[in-house]
Design a protein around this motif. Structure first.
Motif, PDB file in Angstrom:
ATOM      1  N   ASP A  90      -1.937  49.865   5.758  1.00 10.30           N
ATOM      2  CA  ASP A  90      -2.065  48.430   6.038  1.00 10.30           C
ATOM      3  C   ASP A  90      -2.904  47.810   4.930  1.00 10.30           C
ATOM      4  OD1 ASP A  90      -2.448  45.908   7.078  1.00 10.30           O
ATOM      5  OD2 ASP A  90      -3.310  46.582   8.974  1.00 10.30           O
ATOM      6  N   HIS A  92      -4.900  44.907   3.217  1.00  8.56           N
ATOM      7  CA  HIS A  92      -5.627  43.691   3.609  1.00  8.56           C
ATOM      8  C   HIS A  92      -5.924  42.828   2.384  1.00  8.56           C
ATOM      9  CE1 HIS A  92      -7.314  44.936   7.766  1.00  8.56           C
ATOM     10  NE2 HIS A  92      -6.131  45.461   7.562  1.00  8.56           N
ATOM     11  N   MET A  93      -5.731  41.545   2.555  1.00 10.01           N
ATOM     12  CA  MET A  93      -5.989  40.582   1.490  1.00 10.01           C
ATOM     13  C   MET A  93      -7.004  39.547   1.956  1.00 10.01           C
ATOM     14  SD  MET A  93      -1.979  40.261   0.523  1.00 10.01           S
ATOM     15  CE  MET A  93      -1.339  40.938   2.037  1.00 10.01           C
ATOM     16  N   ASN A  94      -7.839  39.910   2.931  1.00 19.67           N
ATOM     17  CA  ASN A  94      -8.757  38.964   3.547  1.00 19.67           C
ATOM     18  C   ASN A  94     -10.134  38.936   2.891  1.00 19.67           C
ATOM     19  OD1 ASN A  94      -9.348  41.540   4.450  1.00 19.67           O
ATOM     20  ND2 ASN A  94     -10.003  40.867   6.476  1.00 19.67           N
ATOM     21  N   LYS A  95     -10.336  39.703   1.842  1.00 14.88           N
ATOM     22  CA  LYS A  95     -11.605  39.728   1.109  1.00 14.88           C
ATOM     23  C   LYS A  95     -11.316  39.415  -0.355  1.00 14.88           C
ATOM     24  CE  LYS A  95     -13.996  41.829   4.502  1.00 14.88           C
ATOM     25  NZ  LYS A  95     -15.052  41.290   5.233  1.00 14.88           N
ATOM     26  N   GLU A  96     -12.375  39.305  -1.162  1.00 14.29           N
ATOM     27  CA  GLU A  96     -12.176  39.079  -2.598  1.00 14.29           C
ATOM     28  C   GLU A  96     -11.398  40.228  -3.227  1.00 14.29           C
ATOM     29  OE1 GLU A  96     -15.596  38.157  -4.962  1.00 14.29           O
ATOM     30  OE2 GLU A  96     -16.296  36.659  -3.526  1.00 14.29           O
ATOM     31  N   LEU A  98      -8.785  43.512  -2.805  1.00 14.90           N
ATOM     32  CA  LEU A  98      -7.731  44.073  -1.957  1.00 14.90           C
ATOM     33  C   LEU A  98      -8.146  45.458  -1.501  1.00 14.90           C
ATOM     34  CD1 LEU A  98      -4.668  43.100  -4.159  1.00 14.90           C
ATOM     35  CD2 LEU A  98      -5.436  41.970  -2.083  1.00 14.90           C
TER      36      LEU A  98
END
Length: 168
Positions: A90, A92-96, A98
């Protein structure tokens, strides 16, 4: 981005379970760790039983900020394929930066073996991950895995690490 390796993400729990059942059938069950624990708060001993590990959670981080999420996702998939494990990747691209969350079935697809995450195995996985990243032209900017592993062995508890991180 979510992909299953040797399983479907939607049915991963069932797929992992089927593999575990094959393992249990060929091993006549499984050992549970049990030991006495001194509870310092109450100064009394109690019996602790730990259930076997059934899944392993890895986080694969990328410090570079200009990477394509699909490339990062593919690195995670290739890592699992080369390890020969059932897993869900999975991205995630929710932080500065990846990062991939990778859930690996602790029972190997052959139904005979189990993945034991000792320090040697963690180091092997880290080095394999670094090799795959380099094949995609991704520069490794984190600490050398051997140095990082030995530094972490000298660390104290999570609370000590967290206090250091927060400068408390």
């Amino acid at each position: 981005l979510v992909t299953g390796v040797l399983c479907q993400p939607e049915t991963a729990v069932l797929d992992f379970g089927i593999t575990r059942e094959k393992y249990l059938a060929s091993h006549e069950g499984e050992r549970y760790a049990s030991f006495e624990f001194l509870d310092k708060r109450t100064n009394s001993k109690r019996l602790v039983q730990k259930e076997p590990v059934t899944a392993i959670h890895l986080i694969q981080s990328f410090q570079e900020t200009d990477l394509n999420p699909r490339t990062v996702h593919q690195v995670g998939i290739e890592l699992c394929e080369k390890l020969g494990v059932q897993a869900v990747v999975d991205t995630h691209m929710n932080k500065e930066h990846l990062h991939n969350h990778i859930i690996i079935n602790a029972y190997l697809p052959d139904g005979v073996s189990k993945l034991c995450m000792d320090s040697a195995k963690r180091l092997q996985i880290r080095e394999l991950s670094d090799t795959i990243q380099r094949s995609y032209g991704i520069e490794i900017t984190f600490a050398d895995p051997r140095t990082q592993l030995f530094q972490s062995k000298g660390r104290g508890t999570y609370r000590e690490w967290d206090a250091d991180r927060k400068n408390i």
